[in-house]
Design a protein around this motif. Structure first.
Motif, PDB file in Angstrom:
ATOM      1  N   SER A 197       0.811  -1.220   0.000  1.00 15.15           N
ATOM      2  CA  SER A 197       0.000   0.000   0.000  1.00 15.15           C
ATOM      3  C   SER A 197       0.846   1.272   0.000  1.00 15.15           C
ATOM      4  CB  SER A 197      -0.940   0.013   1.213  1.00 15.15           C
ATOM      5  OG  SER A 197      -0.209  -0.032   2.428  1.00 15.15           O
ATOM      6  N   GLU A 198       2.180   1.141  -0.084  1.00 18.61           N
ATOM      7  CA  GLU A 198       3.021   2.336  -0.143  1.00 18.61           C
ATOM      8  C   GLU A 198       2.749   3.109  -1.428  1.00 18.61           C
ATOM      9  OE1 GLU A 198       7.129   1.214   0.374  1.00 18.61           O
ATOM     10  OE2 GLU A 198       6.998   1.676   2.504  1.00 18.61           O
ATOM     11  N   PRO A 199       2.484   4.414  -1.333  1.00 25.15           N
ATOM     12  CA  PRO A 199       2.110   5.176  -2.536  1.00 25.15           C
ATOM     13  C   PRO A 199       3.267   5.425  -3.495  1.00 25.15           C
ATOM     14  CG  PRO A 199       2.252   6.627  -0.636  1.00 25.15           C
ATOM     15  CD  PRO A 199       2.406   5.233  -0.110  1.00 25.15           C
ATOM     16  N   ASP A 200       4.488   5.450  -2.972  1.00 29.54           N
ATOM     17  CA  ASP A 200       5.631   5.709  -3.847  1.00 29.54           C
ATOM     18  C   ASP A 200       6.912   5.233  -3.180  1.00 29.54           C
ATOM     19  OD1 ASP A 200       6.775   8.009  -2.164  1.00 29.54           O
ATOM     20  OD2 ASP A 200       4.834   8.856  -2.714  1.00 29.54           O
ATOM     21  N   PHE A 201       7.987   5.179  -3.972  1.00 32.58           N
ATOM     22  CA  PHE A 201       9.297   4.784  -3.462  1.00 32.58           C
ATOM     23  C   PHE A 201      10.363   5.456  -4.311  1.00 32.58           C
ATOM     24  CE2 PHE A 201      12.891   1.627  -3.483  1.00 32.58           C
ATOM     25  CZ  PHE A 201      13.297   1.865  -2.185  1.00 32.58           C
ATOM     26  N   THR A 202      11.399   5.945  -3.638  1.00 33.31           N
ATOM     27  CA  THR A 202      12.493   6.633  -4.321  1.00 33.31           C
ATOM     28  C   THR A 202      13.772   5.825  -4.191  1.00 33.31           C
ATOM     29  OG1 THR A 202      11.509   8.793  -3.875  1.00 33.31           O
ATOM     30  CG2 THR A 202      13.849   8.762  -4.453  1.00 33.31           C
ATOM     31  N   TRP A 203      14.409   5.571  -5.336  1.00 35.89           N
ATOM     32  CA  TRP A 203      15.722   4.914  -5.333  1.00 35.89           C
ATOM     33  C   TRP A 203      16.585   5.557  -6.404  1.00 35.89           C
ATOM     34  CZ3 TRP A 203      18.173   2.351  -1.865  1.00 35.89           C
ATOM     35  CH2 TRP A 203      19.373   1.723  -2.197  1.00 35.89           C
ATOM     36  N   ASN A 204      17.870   5.721  -6.062  1.00 36.78           N
ATOM     37  CA  ASN A 204      18.811   6.356  -6.981  1.00 36.78           C
ATOM     38  C   ASN A 204      18.298   7.739  -7.401  1.00 36.78           C
ATOM     39  OD1 ASN A 204      21.209   6.506  -8.396  1.00 36.78           O
ATOM     40  ND2 ASN A 204      20.469   5.331 -10.159  1.00 36.78           N
ATOM     41  N   LYS A 205      17.658   8.426  -6.421  1.00 37.62           N
ATOM     42  CA  LYS A 205      17.123   9.784  -6.600  1.00 37.62           C
ATOM     43  C   LYS A 205      15.999   9.869  -7.626  1.00 37.62           C
ATOM     44  CE  LYS A 205      21.516  11.970  -5.301  1.00 37.62           C
ATOM     45  NZ  LYS A 205      22.588  12.928  -5.692  1.00 37.62           N
ATOM     46  N   ILE A 206      15.377   8.715  -7.913  1.00 34.79           N
ATOM     47  CA  ILE A 206      14.267   8.682  -8.866  1.00 34.79           C
ATOM     48  C   ILE A 206      13.019   8.194  -8.119  1.00 34.79           C
ATOM     49  CG2 ILE A 206      13.374   7.692 -11.008  1.00 34.79           C
ATOM     50  CD1 ILE A 206      16.297   7.301 -11.866  1.00 34.79           C
ATOM     51  N   LYS A 207      12.029   9.068  -8.031  1.00 34.52           N
ATOM     52  CA  LYS A 207      10.789   8.741  -7.326  1.00 34.52           C
ATOM     53  C   LYS A 207       9.780   8.156  -8.310  1.00 34.52           C
ATOM     54  CE  LYS A 207       7.131  10.885  -4.510  1.00 34.52           C
ATOM     55  NZ  LYS A 207       6.696  12.157  -3.876  1.00 34.52           N
ATOM     56  N   GLN A 208       9.207   7.021  -7.952  1.00 33.10           N
ATOM     57  CA  GLN A 208       8.180   6.400  -8.778  1.00 33.10           C
ATOM     58  C   GLN A 208       6.957   6.082  -7.923  1.00 33.10           C
ATOM     59  OE1 GLN A 208       9.493   3.447 -11.813  1.00 33.10           O
ATOM     60  NE2 GLN A 208      11.463   3.523 -10.739  1.00 33.10           N
ATOM     61  N   ARG A 209       5.784   6.314  -8.494  1.00 35.23           N
ATOM     62  CA  ARG A 209       4.545   6.040  -7.784  1.00 35.23           C
ATOM     63  C   ARG A 209       4.162   4.567  -7.933  1.00 35.23           C
ATOM     64  NH1 ARG A 209       2.130   9.763  -5.414  1.00 35.23           N
ATOM     65  NH2 ARG A 209       0.202   8.522  -5.251  1.00 35.23           N
ATOM     66  N   ASN A 210       3.435   4.070  -6.959  1.00 32.90           N
ATOM     67  CA  ASN A 210       2.922   2.710  -7.005  1.00 32.90           C
ATOM     68  C   ASN A 210       2.047   2.543  -8.241  1.00 32.90           C
ATOM     69  OD1 ASN A 210       1.378   0.242  -6.427  1.00 32.90           O
ATOM     70  ND2 ASN A 210       2.141   0.459  -4.342  1.00 32.90           N
ATOM     71  N   ARG A 211       2.223   1.441  -8.957  1.00 29.74           N
ATOM     72  CA  ARG A 211       1.517   1.231 -10.218  1.00 29.74           C
ATOM     73  C   ARG A 211       0.091   0.730 -10.049  1.00 29.74           C
ATOM     74  NH1 ARG A 211       5.381   0.697 -14.656  1.00 29.74           N
ATOM     75  NH2 ARG A 211       7.432   1.276 -13.862  1.00 29.74           N
ATOM     76  N   ASN A 212      -0.334   0.470  -8.820  1.00 29.53           N
ATOM     77  CA  ASN A 212      -1.701   0.020  -8.576  1.00 29.53           C
ATOM     78  C   ASN A 212      -2.643   1.222  -8.659  1.00 29.53           C
ATOM     79  OD1 ASN A 212      -4.150  -0.963  -7.599  1.00 29.53           O
ATOM     80  ND2 ASN A 212      -3.188  -2.209  -6.025  1.00 29.53           N
ATOM     81  N   PRO A 213      -3.507   1.297  -9.685  1.00 32.24           N
ATOM     82  CA  PRO A 213      -4.344   2.487  -9.866  1.00 32.24           C
ATOM     83  C   PRO A 213      -5.463   2.613  -8.846  1.00 32.24           C
ATOM     84  CG  PRO A 213      -5.001   0.785 -11.422  1.00 32.24           C
ATOM     85  CD  PRO A 213      -3.770   0.269 -10.707  1.00 32.24           C
ATOM     86  N   LEU A 214      -5.732   1.573  -8.063  1.00 30.90           N
ATOM     87  CA  LEU A 214      -6.841   1.590  -7.120  1.00 30.90           C
ATOM     88  C   LEU A 214      -6.464   2.154  -5.753  1.00 30.90           C
ATOM     89  CD1 LEU A 214      -8.419  -1.906  -7.884  1.00 30.90           C
ATOM     90  CD2 LEU A 214      -8.863   0.285  -8.994  1.00 30.90           C
ATOM     91  N   LEU A 215      -5.162   2.276  -5.488  1.00 29.09           N
ATOM     92  CA  LEU A 215      -4.729   2.724  -4.165  1.00 29.09           C
ATOM     93  C   LEU A 215      -5.175   4.146  -3.855  1.00 29.09           C
ATOM     94  CD1 LEU A 215      -1.107   1.266  -3.901  1.00 29.09           C
ATOM     95  CD2 LEU A 215      -3.158   0.484  -2.704  1.00 29.09           C
ATOM     96  N   GLY A 216      -5.199   4.995  -4.867  1.00 32.35           N
ATOM     97  CA  GLY A 216      -5.529   6.391  -4.633  1.00 32.35           C
ATOM     98  C   GLY A 216      -7.001   6.721  -4.698  1.00 32.35           C
ATOM     99  N   LEU A 217      -7.867   5.715  -4.829  1.00 30.69           N
ATOM    100  CA  LEU A 217      -9.297   5.975  -4.996  1.00 30.69           C
ATOM    101  C   LEU A 217     -10.054   6.071  -3.678  1.00 30.69           C
ATOM    102  CD1 LEU A 217     -10.169   3.662  -8.046  1.00 30.69           C
ATOM    103  CD2 LEU A 217      -9.484   6.069  -8.038  1.00 30.69           C
ATOM    104  N   ASP A 218      -9.403   5.803  -2.579  1.00 31.23           N
ATOM    105  CA  ASP A 218     -10.013   5.877  -1.249  1.00 31.23           C
ATOM    106  C   ASP A 218     -11.254   4.988  -1.133  1.00 31.23           C
ATOM    107  OD1 ASP A 218     -10.069   6.768   1.386  1.00 31.23           O
ATOM    108  OD2 ASP A 218     -11.448   8.420   0.929  1.00 31.23           O
ATOM    109  N   ILE A 219     -11.134   3.756  -1.638  1.00 28.25           N
ATOM    110  CA  ILE A 219     -12.249   2.812  -1.538  1.00 28.25           C
ATOM    111  C   ILE A 219     -11.904   1.620  -0.642  1.00 28.25           C
ATOM    112  CG2 ILE A 219     -13.213   3.436  -3.786  1.00 28.25           C
ATOM    113  CD1 ILE A 219     -11.911   0.901  -4.944  1.00 28.25           C
TER     114      ILE A 219
END
Length: 383
Positions: A197-219
């Motif tokens: 359920s982590e919304p994002d993660f940064t490695w090697n100074k590159i931030k990427q969002r979680n690819r699960n499109p349902l996490l941000g829908l608050d359902i």
């Protein structure tokens, strides 16, 4: 009392009788394969081609993580262990590959926890290969571990050819197996499930969002993974927790990112809203009595606990149940022996299976009763 004379008995217990055609679906989806299950009762709420074998794409990374979580749980690894980035991992799954990556630097060392977050949040192929080589020496060896472990936890129709889910001729999964895997991860490794359920993660100074499109829908969705291949289309394994219930979903064969998000959201919300919980049998309640060949008395069948199921609100009259077992049960029979299965159907979908056990011991009967059973069996044979 049932005194069966059939080799594979079906005792039909019609709990509620409906007039709708059995083939009618309670829900329609554009997904080619789908499987939706209630976590608590195990009720199958929806099934469509759930045993079709399809390429897993990045959904294979769920199995990769299960192998890792199991190794940590057993003490063979720790989150602080470090793994080296090989040239193979960098070229096959890193920046040079133009696939999903955490941009691990060649010949660097990375903590296992960071690799786990890279794989789960960023769907990092390089992270998978780094772990596979570090744990098993090669990705081929690790893939064999994945398949062995998958079969050990109940994934009966899935095989893994690599750790990433990148196209491989040996890699095949089913939606039913993927739900089994997701349920296993959530219940067995709650301390690691939080990563999904982590919304994002940064490695090697590159931030990427979680690819699960349902996490941000608050359902209420809190995992797990998405995937795509040209052959199988867009897929997802997801879980929702809301209103005191948790559902698990696996879907594949959708045509676009948007369709995947829409179809997954719709079926999860339908599963939460469209069913009521119903108790079929209380704890300790007798479910059936069945004859025992050569026995002095029948066997009483019960489940180990209460039997609950989720019943569709719209069409509650489509629920039926059957008890199945192989005749003849033979005396002597010990109390506690598993002797049957209660199968509950919603329409034509097998929604729940509950093992049934003998409450009582059954000793051999008199010679007269044994002879009578033999005559009855012979009469049935010649019928």
């Amino acid at each position: 009392m049932f005194r069966p004379l059939l080799g594979s008995l079906l005792i039909a217990l019609t709990l509620l009788v409906g007039t709708l055609p059995a083939a009618a679906q309670l829900f329609e989806t554009r997904a080619k394969q789908a499987y939706l299950v209630d976590a608590d009762t195990g009720t199958v709420l929806f099934a469509k081609n759930e045993n079709d074998q399809v390429p897993p794409a990045s959904l294979a990374k769920l199995m990769t993580m299960e192998v890792v979580f199991n190794a940590i749980e057993s003490g063979r690894l720790t989150l602080d262990d470090t793994f080296q980035v090989s040239e193979n991992a960098w070229r096959t799954g890193g920046a040079a590959s133009r696939t999903s990556t955490m941009f691990a630097e060649l010949k660097s060392s990375i903590r296992l926890e960071d690799l786990i977050r890279g794989v789960i949040v960023q769907s990092a192929n390089d992270g998978c290969i780094i772990i596979a080589e570090g744990m098993a020496g090669s990705e081929d060896n690790f893939a064999r571990l994945m398949t062995e472990r998958a079969h050990a936890i109940g994934l009966t129709n899935s095989v893994f050819g690599n750790s990433t889910g990148l196209p491989h001729p040996d890699s095949k999964v089913t939606m039913k197996d993927l739900v089994t895997l997701a349920r296993h991860i959530q219940t067995t490794y709650p301390q690691f499930y939080k990563y999904y359920s982590e919304p994002d993660f940064t490695w090697n100074k590159i931030k990427q969002r979680n690819r699960n499109p349902l996490l941000g829908l608050d359902i209420g969705v809190d995992g797990l993974k998405t995937g795509f291949t040209e052959e199988s289309g867009y897929g997802i394994v997801s879980s929702i927790k809301r209103d005191g219930r948790r559902l698990f979903l696996a879907m594949s064969g959708m045509a676009s990112l948007r369709e995947r998000a829409e179809e997954a959201r719709k079926i999860l919300e339908w599963g939460i809203r469209a069913f009521d919980r119903k108790q079929l049998f209380e704890e300790g309640e007798t479910i059936a009595e069945v004859g025992v060949y050569g026995g002095e008395n029948p066997a009483i069948m019960k489940a180990k606990g209460p039997v609950d199921i989720l019943l569709p609100i719209t069409y509650p009259d489509r629920l039926t149940a059957r008890i199945t077992y192989h005749w003849p049960l033979r005396a002597p029979l010990e109390a506690g022996a598993e002797i049957g299965v209660l199968k509950v159907y919603i329409g034509d979908t097998l929604s729940q299976e509950t093992p049934l056990f003998a409450v009582n011991s059954v000793s051999k009967g008199t010679l007269h009763s044994q002879a009578l059973d033999a005559l009855l069996e012979l009469a049935q044979f010649w019928r």
